[in-house]
Design a protein around this motif. Sequence first.
Motif, PDB file in Angstrom:
ATOM      1  N   LEU A 128       5.890   1.953  -9.496  1.00  0.00           N
ATOM      2  CA  LEU A 128       6.187   2.551  -8.194  1.00  0.00           C
ATOM      3  C   LEU A 128       7.696   2.623  -7.969  1.00  0.00           C
ATOM      4  N   GLU A 129       8.412   1.587  -8.392  1.00  0.00           N
ATOM      5  CA  GLU A 129       9.871   1.591  -8.271  1.00  0.00           C
ATOM      6  C   GLU A 129      10.473   2.694  -9.144  1.00  0.00           C
ATOM      7  N   LEU A 130       9.975   2.808 -10.366  1.00  0.00           N
ATOM      8  CA  LEU A 130      10.471   3.837 -11.280  1.00  0.00           C
ATOM      9  C   LEU A 130      10.165   5.226 -10.742  1.00  0.00           C
ATOM     10  N   ARG A 131       8.963   5.404 -10.207  1.00  0.00           N
ATOM     11  CA  ARG A 131       8.557   6.697  -9.650  1.00  0.00           C
ATOM     12  C   ARG A 131       9.480   7.107  -8.506  1.00  0.00           C
ATOM     13  N   THR A 132       9.804   6.147  -7.643  1.00  0.00           N
ATOM     14  CA  THR A 132      10.709   6.424  -6.523  1.00  0.00           C
ATOM     15  C   THR A 132      12.089   6.825  -7.027  1.00  0.00           C
ATOM     16  N   TRP A 133      12.564   6.133  -8.058  1.00  0.00           N
ATOM     17  CA  TRP A 133      13.888   6.437  -8.617  1.00  0.00           C
ATOM     18  C   TRP A 133      13.914   7.832  -9.231  1.00  0.00           C
ATOM     19  N   VAL A 134      12.854   8.192  -9.935  1.00  0.00           N
ATOM     20  CA  VAL A 134      12.795   9.501 -10.576  1.00  0.00           C
ATOM     21  C   VAL A 134      12.748  10.618  -9.536  1.00  0.00           C
ATOM     22  N   LEU A 135      11.956  10.430  -8.494  1.00  0.00           N
ATOM     23  CA  LEU A 135      11.782  11.492  -7.497  1.00  0.00           C
ATOM     24  C   LEU A 135      13.029  11.722  -6.649  1.00  0.00           C
ATOM     25  N   GLN A 136      13.762  10.654  -6.337  1.00  0.00           N
ATOM     26  CA  GLN A 136      14.975  10.803  -5.524  1.00  0.00           C
ATOM     27  C   GLN A 136      14.700  11.580  -4.234  1.00  0.00           C
ATOM     28  N   GLY A 137      13.618  11.210  -3.561  1.00  0.00           N
ATOM     29  CA  GLY A 137      13.302  11.831  -2.284  1.00  0.00           C
ATOM     30  C   GLY A 137      12.478  13.099  -2.377  1.00  0.00           C
ATOM     31  N   ARG A 138      12.249  13.604  -3.584  1.00  0.00           N
ATOM     32  CA  ARG A 138      11.441  14.814  -3.735  1.00  0.00           C
ATOM     33  C   ARG A 138       9.962  14.510  -3.504  1.00  0.00           C
ATOM     34  N   ASN A 139       9.216  15.511  -3.125  1.00  0.00           N
ATOM     35  CA  ASN A 139       7.800  15.333  -2.824  1.00  0.00           C
ATOM     36  C   ASN A 139       6.953  15.467  -4.085  1.00  0.00           C
ATOM     37  N   ALA A 140       6.001  14.569  -4.232  1.00  0.00           N
ATOM     38  CA  ALA A 140       5.059  14.618  -5.354  1.00  0.00           C
ATOM     39  C   ALA A 140       3.740  14.036  -4.866  1.00  0.00           C
ATOM     40  N   PRO A 141       2.761  14.876  -4.552  1.00  0.00           N
ATOM     41  CA  PRO A 141       1.500  14.401  -3.971  1.00  0.00           C
ATOM     42  C   PRO A 141       0.595  13.652  -4.941  1.00  0.00           C
ATOM     43  N   LEU A 142       0.887  13.730  -6.247  1.00  0.00           N
ATOM     44  CA  LEU A 142       0.061  13.038  -7.229  1.00  0.00           C
ATOM     45  C   LEU A 142       0.764  11.787  -7.737  1.00  0.00           C
ATOM     46  N   PHE A 143      -0.035  10.799  -8.106  1.00  0.00           N
ATOM     47  CA  PHE A 143       0.499   9.490  -8.484  1.00  0.00           C
ATOM     48  C   PHE A 143       1.303   9.541  -9.777  1.00  0.00           C
ATOM     49  N   PHE A 144       0.773  10.226 -10.790  1.00  0.00           N
ATOM     50  CA  PHE A 144       1.443  10.286 -12.085  1.00  0.00           C
ATOM     51  C   PHE A 144       2.253  11.570 -12.199  1.00  0.00           C
ATOM     52  N   ILE A 145       3.502  11.421 -12.594  1.00  0.00           N
ATOM     53  CA  ILE A 145       4.419  12.557 -12.656  1.00  0.00           C
ATOM     54  C   ILE A 145       5.187  12.543 -13.970  1.00  0.00           C
ATOM     55  N   LEU A 146       5.769  13.680 -14.292  1.00  0.00           N
ATOM     56  CA  LEU A 146       6.694  13.803 -15.412  1.00  0.00           C
ATOM     57  C   LEU A 146       7.894  14.594 -14.921  1.00  0.00           C
ATOM     58  N   ASP A 147       9.079  14.082 -15.163  1.00  0.00           N
ATOM     59  CA  ASP A 147      10.304  14.743 -14.711  1.00  0.00           C
ATOM     60  C   ASP A 147      10.854  15.588 -15.855  1.00  0.00           C
ATOM     61  N   LYS A 148      10.674  16.892 -15.757  1.00  0.00           N
ATOM     62  CA  LYS A 148      11.111  17.798 -16.814  1.00  0.00           C
ATOM     63  C   LYS A 148      12.146  18.779 -16.270  1.00  0.00           C
ATOM     64  N   GLN A 149      13.380  18.613 -16.722  1.00  0.00           N
ATOM     65  CA  GLN A 149      14.458  19.528 -16.348  1.00  0.00           C
ATOM     66  C   GLN A 149      14.510  19.743 -14.834  1.00  0.00           C
ATOM     67  N   LYS A 150      14.485  18.615 -14.123  1.00  0.00           N
ATOM     68  CA  LYS A 150      14.609  18.589 -12.669  1.00  0.00           C
ATOM     69  C   LYS A 150      13.397  19.181 -11.946  1.00  0.00           C
ATOM     70  N   ASN A 151      12.344  19.457 -12.675  1.00  0.00           N
ATOM     71  CA  ASN A 151      11.108  19.929 -12.058  1.00  0.00           C
ATOM     72  C   ASN A 151      10.023  18.871 -12.265  1.00  0.00           C
ATOM     73  N   ILE A 152       9.304  18.562 -11.205  1.00  0.00           N
ATOM     74  CA  ILE A 152       8.252  17.561 -11.295  1.00  0.00           C
ATOM     75  C   ILE A 152       6.977  18.207 -11.828  1.00  0.00           C
ATOM     76  N   LYS A 153       6.491  17.691 -12.929  1.00  0.00           N
ATOM     77  CA  LYS A 153       5.261  18.187 -13.529  1.00  0.00           C
ATOM     78  C   LYS A 153       4.166  17.137 -13.372  1.00  0.00           C
ATOM     79  N   ASN A 154       2.937  17.599 -13.307  1.00  0.00           N
ATOM     80  CA  ASN A 154       1.808  16.684 -13.227  1.00  0.00           C
ATOM     81  C   ASN A 154       1.324  16.314 -14.623  1.00  0.00           C
ATOM     82  N   VAL A 155       0.786  15.132 -14.739  1.00  0.00           N
ATOM     83  CA  VAL A 155       0.223  14.684 -16.006  1.00  0.00           C
ATOM     84  C   VAL A 155      -1.035  15.497 -16.305  1.00  0.00           C
TER      85      VAL A 155
END
Length: 388
Positions: free
Chosen positions: A143-170
Amino acid sequence: PAFSTQLMLANRDTWKGGGWAWDYMNGKIFTYEKIKHHYSKTNFSKTAIKNAMQLLEKSNLDPRHHARLLLASLAIQSFTMLFIANTAMNIAPLSQLPWDTNQVFECDKSTKQGFKSVKYRAGGANVEFYITNHFLPYFRRYLELRTWVLQGRNAPLFFILDKQKNIKNVDDSLAFKLRKKLGKFNITLPSARQWRAYKSEWLIRTTDIETTSLLLQNSKETVMQSYMAGSKISADNEMTAFLNNMHLKVVTAKKAPATAISVGHCLEHNKPKTEVSGSAIQPNCHQPEGCLFCDKYRVHADEYDIRKLWSCRYVISETRTLAASETHFEKVFGVVLNRIDSLLEFISSKNDALNQTVKRIKFEVMEEGRLTIYWASKLQMLTELTMV
């Protein structure tokens, strides 16, 4: 590269430029004396060290450096596989698991012995899943890592992938891609399907059918059929000694089709038969104490079944106050407690290691309340009904 393993370092000569200035194993930059033999000219090695120091300083000043993001992405993918291994959740529902960053999750400590129920609301719906106690710290770190990766961006799903500044879903390709990536480092990773199979068998061996069915969200029939069919894990591991509850005789069997139950194991479910005619307790597949007097009953002389027996004894003892009198309690449960005591005594007599194990688990169960999941839930139910 942003990081290196011993396997990668063994092939360092094939790297473009070699990256000889970096001491990956100690997280430092090599001195000139350590790397000069890799370069044809002195100024080449000194330049390599200078460039490495400048890059290190620049990277440390940039909290969003691409190397950090690369490692964060790998960490997220790795945690996703750990989550699958711990929960046995399929990739499809996992990839759609909702999460509200502003919603604080609750962790129910009393749901199941050895497990925690994670509950929260997301997307207007209640969400709940089970994780083992020891996995909770990793869950919080994610959860801490997820918060750091998002940097305030919205992501409605629990698992994410940060690809070239775009949030992708697993998606279902994650496991394949991660296995391929780790394969370069000579690391073999089970597939999501294999993790679920391993978790299923572990639950059956260490808990019981009811608990396994609940945590895997399968019917009891499906769980039993899967177990009776056997698995690679069972085939690779020789079954431990079985204890015949009537004669206290150890039975050795490599492939005995024994199903885990709340007080031990069963050789053939739904076919109860008393081994001694006129027994005070009649075998009953729906009553754990009845299993103790069935000719199909077996108990492993190991930590898991020892804890099951002590847990059963603990819960029965807690119901003593429900009996009309002490005589009534002894008449109803005395023979059951004696059978459990006989089994534990026989296991203790096998060797000193088992004797110490029986004593240790007795303390953990009777004094610390560390019951098996099945018996802990039974005790909780009785407590909620104010019966104990």
